[in-house]
Design a protein around this motif. Structure first.
Motif, PDB file in Angstrom:
ATOM      1  N   VAL A 261      16.906   0.291   8.629  1.00  0.00           N
ATOM      2  CA  VAL A 261      16.935   1.639   8.060  1.00  0.00           C
ATOM      3  C   VAL A 261      16.206   1.688   6.717  1.00  0.00           C
ATOM      4  CG1 VAL A 261      18.413   3.535   7.291  1.00  0.00           C
ATOM      5  CG2 VAL A 261      19.093   2.146   9.259  1.00  0.00           C
ATOM      6  N   VAL A 262      16.672   0.901   5.752  1.00  0.00           N
ATOM      7  CA  VAL A 262      16.118   0.996   4.398  1.00  0.00           C
ATOM      8  C   VAL A 262      14.690   0.476   4.343  1.00  0.00           C
ATOM      9  CG1 VAL A 262      16.394   0.233   2.015  1.00  0.00           C
ATOM     10  CG2 VAL A 262      18.404   0.854   3.365  1.00  0.00           C
ATOM     11  N   ILE A 263      14.471  -0.746   4.838  1.00  0.00           N
ATOM     12  CA  ILE A 263      13.108  -1.303   4.804  1.00  0.00           C
ATOM     13  C   ILE A 263      12.153  -0.448   5.615  1.00  0.00           C
ATOM     14  CG2 ILE A 263      11.693  -3.315   5.360  1.00  0.00           C
ATOM     15  CD1 ILE A 263      13.548  -3.767   3.023  1.00  0.00           C
ATOM     16  N   ALA A 264      12.626   0.058   6.745  1.00  0.00           N
ATOM     17  CA  ALA A 264      11.765   0.907   7.580  1.00  0.00           C
ATOM     18  C   ALA A 264      11.385   2.184   6.851  1.00  0.00           C
ATOM     19  CB  ALA A 264      12.473   1.228   8.889  1.00  0.00           C
ATOM     20  N   LYS A 265      12.330   2.781   6.110  1.00  0.00           N
ATOM     21  CA  LYS A 265      12.016   3.998   5.352  1.00  0.00           C
ATOM     22  C   LYS A 265      11.013   3.707   4.245  1.00  0.00           C
ATOM     23  CE  LYS A 265      16.249   6.743   5.960  1.00  0.00           C
ATOM     24  NZ  LYS A 265      17.421   7.345   5.255  1.00  0.00           N
ATOM     25  N   LEU A 266      11.220   2.598   3.545  1.00  0.00           N
ATOM     26  CA  LEU A 266      10.308   2.263   2.456  1.00  0.00           C
ATOM     27  C   LEU A 266       8.904   1.959   2.970  1.00  0.00           C
ATOM     28  CD1 LEU A 266      12.629  -0.037   0.293  1.00  0.00           C
ATOM     29  CD2 LEU A 266      11.910   2.291  -0.249  1.00  0.00           C
ATOM     30  N   ARG A 267       8.818   1.313   4.123  1.00  0.00           N
ATOM     31  CA  ARG A 267       7.516   0.913   4.663  1.00  0.00           C
ATOM     32  C   ARG A 267       6.840   2.010   5.470  1.00  0.00           C
ATOM     33  NH1 ARG A 267       7.386  -4.726   7.691  1.00  0.00           N
ATOM     34  NH2 ARG A 267       5.305  -3.894   8.023  1.00  0.00           N
ATOM     35  N   TYR A 268       7.494   3.133   5.665  1.00  0.00           N
ATOM     36  CA  TYR A 268       6.922   4.191   6.497  1.00  0.00           C
ATOM     37  C   TYR A 268       5.561   4.629   5.939  1.00  0.00           C
ATOM     38  CZ  TYR A 268       6.170   8.832   8.469  1.00  0.00           C
ATOM     39  OH  TYR A 268       5.613   9.938   9.072  1.00  0.00           O
ATOM     40  N   ALA A 269       4.526   4.444   6.746  1.00  0.00           N
ATOM     41  CA  ALA A 269       3.146   4.836   6.387  1.00  0.00           C
ATOM     42  C   ALA A 269       2.696   4.183   5.084  1.00  0.00           C
ATOM     43  CB  ALA A 269       3.022   6.358   6.299  1.00  0.00           C
ATOM     44  N   SER A 270       3.239   3.014   4.750  1.00  0.00           N
ATOM     45  CA  SER A 270       2.906   2.371   3.470  1.00  0.00           C
ATOM     46  C   SER A 270       1.426   2.011   3.373  1.00  0.00           C
ATOM     47  CB  SER A 270       3.765   1.125   3.260  1.00  0.00           C
ATOM     48  OG  SER A 270       3.509   0.150   4.257  1.00  0.00           O
TER      49      SER A 270
ATOM     50  N   LEU B 159       1.562   8.407  13.518  1.00  0.00           N
ATOM     51  CA  LEU B 159       1.668   9.096  12.243  1.00  0.00           C
ATOM     52  C   LEU B 159       0.925   8.351  11.141  1.00  0.00           C
ATOM     53  CD1 LEU B 159       5.451  10.050  12.439  1.00  0.00           C
ATOM     54  CD2 LEU B 159       3.530  11.623  12.581  1.00  0.00           C
ATOM     55  N   LEU B 160       1.007   7.032  11.152  1.00  0.00           N
ATOM     56  CA  LEU B 160       0.312   6.241  10.135  1.00  0.00           C
ATOM     57  C   LEU B 160      -1.183   6.505  10.168  1.00  0.00           C
ATOM     58  CD1 LEU B 160       0.007   4.014   8.025  1.00  0.00           C
ATOM     59  CD2 LEU B 160       0.080   2.341   9.881  1.00  0.00           C
ATOM     60  N   HIS B 161      -1.753   6.597  11.349  1.00  0.00           N
ATOM     61  CA  HIS B 161      -3.196   6.785  11.466  1.00  0.00           C
ATOM     62  C   HIS B 161      -3.633   8.153  10.950  1.00  0.00           C
ATOM     63  CE1 HIS B 161      -2.607   3.767  14.964  1.00  0.00           C
ATOM     64  NE2 HIS B 161      -2.751   3.145  13.818  1.00  0.00           N
ATOM     65  N   ILE B 162      -2.807   9.170  11.162  1.00  0.00           N
ATOM     66  CA  ILE B 162      -3.195  10.489  10.668  1.00  0.00           C
ATOM     67  C   ILE B 162      -3.109  10.524   9.145  1.00  0.00           C
ATOM     68  CG2 ILE B 162      -0.949  11.659  10.723  1.00  0.00           C
ATOM     69  CD1 ILE B 162      -4.231  13.150  11.981  1.00  0.00           C
ATOM     70  N   HIS B 163      -2.128   9.818   8.557  1.00  0.00           N
ATOM     71  CA  HIS B 163      -2.061   9.733   7.094  1.00  0.00           C
ATOM     72  C   HIS B 163      -3.311   9.059   6.537  1.00  0.00           C
ATOM     73  CE1 HIS B 163       2.507   9.989   7.625  1.00  0.00           C
ATOM     74  NE2 HIS B 163       2.181  11.020   6.891  1.00  0.00           N
TER      75      HIS B 163
ATOM     76  N   ARG C 161      -0.326  28.655  -2.353  1.00  0.00           N
ATOM     77  CA  ARG C 161      -0.882  27.403  -2.850  1.00  0.00           C
ATOM     78  C   ARG C 161       0.240  26.585  -3.483  1.00  0.00           C
ATOM     79  NH1 ARG C 161      -6.269  27.566  -6.300  1.00  0.00           N
ATOM     80  NH2 ARG C 161      -7.011  27.922  -4.166  1.00  0.00           N
ATOM     81  N   THR C 162       0.228  25.302  -3.235  1.00  0.00           N
ATOM     82  CA  THR C 162       1.261  24.415  -3.739  1.00  0.00           C
ATOM     83  C   THR C 162       0.637  23.219  -4.430  1.00  0.00           C
ATOM     84  OG1 THR C 162       3.191  23.081  -3.080  1.00  0.00           O
ATOM     85  CG2 THR C 162       1.366  23.194  -1.530  1.00  0.00           C
ATOM     86  N   SER C 163       1.408  22.601  -5.316  1.00  0.00           N
ATOM     87  CA  SER C 163       0.922  21.404  -6.019  1.00  0.00           C
ATOM     88  C   SER C 163       1.382  20.124  -5.342  1.00  0.00           C
ATOM     89  CB  SER C 163       1.405  21.415  -7.476  1.00  0.00           C
ATOM     90  OG  SER C 163       2.825  21.452  -7.522  1.00  0.00           O
ATOM     91  N   THR C 164       2.330  20.216  -4.425  1.00  0.00           N
ATOM     92  CA  THR C 164       2.782  19.067  -3.632  1.00  0.00           C
ATOM     93  C   THR C 164       2.832  19.477  -2.172  1.00  0.00           C
ATOM     94  OG1 THR C 164       5.129  19.639  -3.874  1.00  0.00           O
ATOM     95  CG2 THR C 164       4.169  18.155  -5.519  1.00  0.00           C
ATOM     96  N   LEU C 165       2.507  18.545  -1.308  1.00  0.00           N
ATOM     97  CA  LEU C 165       2.489  18.831   0.122  1.00  0.00           C
ATOM     98  C   LEU C 165       3.054  17.634   0.874  1.00  0.00           C
ATOM     99  CD1 LEU C 165       1.536  20.854   2.350  1.00  0.00           C
ATOM    100  CD2 LEU C 165      -0.600  19.557   2.446  1.00  0.00           C
ATOM    101  N   LYS C 166       4.005  17.901   1.755  1.00  0.00           N
ATOM    102  CA  LYS C 166       4.552  16.836   2.588  1.00  0.00           C
ATOM    103  C   LYS C 166       3.753  16.796   3.879  1.00  0.00           C
ATOM    104  CE  LYS C 166       8.899  15.687   2.790  1.00  0.00           C
ATOM    105  NZ  LYS C 166      10.363  15.610   3.063  1.00  0.00           N
ATOM    106  N   ILE C 167       3.003  15.724   4.053  1.00  0.00           N
ATOM    107  CA  ILE C 167       2.169  15.538   5.238  1.00  0.00           C
ATOM    108  C   ILE C 167       2.866  14.544   6.155  1.00  0.00           C
ATOM    109  CG2 ILE C 167      -0.080  14.800   6.112  1.00  0.00           C
ATOM    110  CD1 ILE C 167      -1.316  15.626   3.506  1.00  0.00           C
ATOM    111  N   LEU C 168       3.519  15.057   7.167  1.00  0.00           N
ATOM    112  CA  LEU C 168       4.193  14.219   8.161  1.00  0.00           C
ATOM    113  C   LEU C 168       5.106  13.181   7.509  1.00  0.00           C
ATOM    114  CD1 LEU C 168       1.131  13.701  10.527  1.00  0.00           C
ATOM    115  CD2 LEU C 168       3.050  15.248  10.893  1.00  0.00           C
TER     116      LEU C 168
END
Length: 386
Positions: A272-281, A39-43, A217-224
């Motif tokens: 949990v918390v650190i992993a969420k914050l660092r997700y695709a950082s 997922l990180l690579h696609i971001h 059309r949207t102004s925000t998009l959640k990409i993975l």
């Protein structure tokens, strides 16, 4: 029927070994195996393409395509035809044929059972072979206009169209729908969204193109899992993540009230918390504003005051820099890495002169606009170079 663990082992050791790279008729790289395709690579890939195109275009359109029940409608016959074109051993292919063949289903209600009916479609979402099978099935989905790009991760597909090709959007959507019909899929226009990315610091503002009929059309998009605004702001993503992590803090307080020790609570916090914050950082950190970074660090300090955040976690910047360097080293060490093709060539000066040691041996790419500073590749290559 083999167990799920056995299937995952087979996919990891055999199938992805031979689907490491698949090339289309035009020689273009189609898919990369699950070993490097995360997922990180696609971001990073999407943001790299968007920022690079914004240097020469006033805006870039990204269309998030949605296929109705994608995993449930893939025809076994079509999938096995595409698998047969891969350079895999006959024994692996025969096992895959056996895996998808002779599957039936029936319904039981009030003690009455219907006769079994053969299943000729679906790739069993949640199975070890499911994601790889869908990647192979979607490998021949391409753009029809030069300059446009398509990024795919399992059933998530993103079409990237620069302003210079904006009139090709309808042709691209028609091509996707034609491919969908040929592969027993259906493009769901009601869940397909379009976003127009722009550089907010650019003085000259261009009029965005008219929307595609039938596509919102949207102004925000959640990409993975990462929320991005049309101005490439990560403020909403930061708010969403810290809000979710705040709920975890409440759960940790409940666990402490029930007698859980601080060591276990810190382990949960890190997992949990650190992993969420660092997700695709590595992908979004460069686009975060100073306010976004201050809020994340304030949240970490809140966790430290509560005794949940481990003492070795200092600032979020250090966590992100560590993740960036680990990713860069893995890219440099693996020519088959998905992001390797985004790197500039090796610097000839480092080959002929005894210069100061750097973290990489690549040429420093030209930065024509400030927006490239937010890009992971440019950001990590320029870091600590002067």
């Amino acid at each position: 029927m083999p167990s799920r663990i056995y299937i995952k082992c087979l996919v990891g050791c055999k199938v992805t070994k031979y689907t490491h790279r698949i090339y289309g008729a035009n020689g273009k790289l189609e898919i990369v195996s699950q070993r490097t395709y995360t997922l990180l690579h696609i971001h990073i890939t999407i943001l790299h393409k968007v920022t690079h195109l914004l240097t020469t275009n006033p805006y870039v359109v990204v269309i998030a395509l949605d296929f109705s029940k994608a995993f449930d409608t893939v025809r076994h016959f079509t999938l096995l035809e595409k698998l047969a074109k891969l350079d895999i051993p006959d024994s692996v292919y025969n096992w895959l044929v056996s895996f998808f063949s002779e599957r039936t289903h029936c319904t039981e209600y009030c003690g009455v059972k219907s006769p079994p009916h053969e299943i000729t479609a679906s790739i069993i979402q949640g199975s070890g072979i499911g994601p790889v099978a869908y990647v192979v099935n979607a490998a021949d989905l391409e753009t029809v206009t030069p300059g446009n790009a398509m990024c795919k991760y399992a059933d998530d597909t993103y079409l990237i169209v620069p302003a210079e090709n904006v009139n090709s959007r309808s042709a691209e959507i028609d091509n996707v729908e034609e491919w969908s019909r040929a592969n027993n899929l259906r493009l769901n226009r009601t869940k397909t969204y379009e976003i127009v990315f722009t550089d907010n610091r650019r003085k000259r503002v261009s009029q965005p193109p008219p929307p595609i009929p039938g596509i919102a059309r949207t102004s925000t998009l959640k990409i993975l899992g990462v929320t991005i605004t049309s101005g490439l702001s990560m403020s909403e993503h930061q708010r969403n993540v810290t809000t979710s992590c705040a709920q975890t803090l409440y759960a940790l307080k409940v666990l402490r009230a029930h007698g859980m020790c601080d060591t276990a609570l810190q382990t949960i916090y890190r997992s949990v918390v650190i992993a969420k914050l660092r997700y695709a950082s590595s992908a979004w950190w460069g686009f975060a504003s100073a306010t976004d970074r201050q809020r994340i660090n304030a949240f970490l300090r809140r966790g430290q005051r509560s005794g949940f955040c481990p003492a070795d976690v200092t600032t979020f910047e250090e966590l992100c820099e560590s993740a960036d360097h680990q990713l860069l080293n893995s890219i440099l060490a693996n020519p088959n890495h998905l992001l390797y093709e985004l790197l500039p060539p090796i610097s000839p000066s480092l080959q002929h002169y005894n210069l100061r040691e750097r973290s990489h041996n690549r040429q420093l790419p030209d930065k024509s606009t400030h927006i490239m500073d937010s890009n992971f590749i440019y950001r990590i290559l320029y870091r600590n170079t002067y």
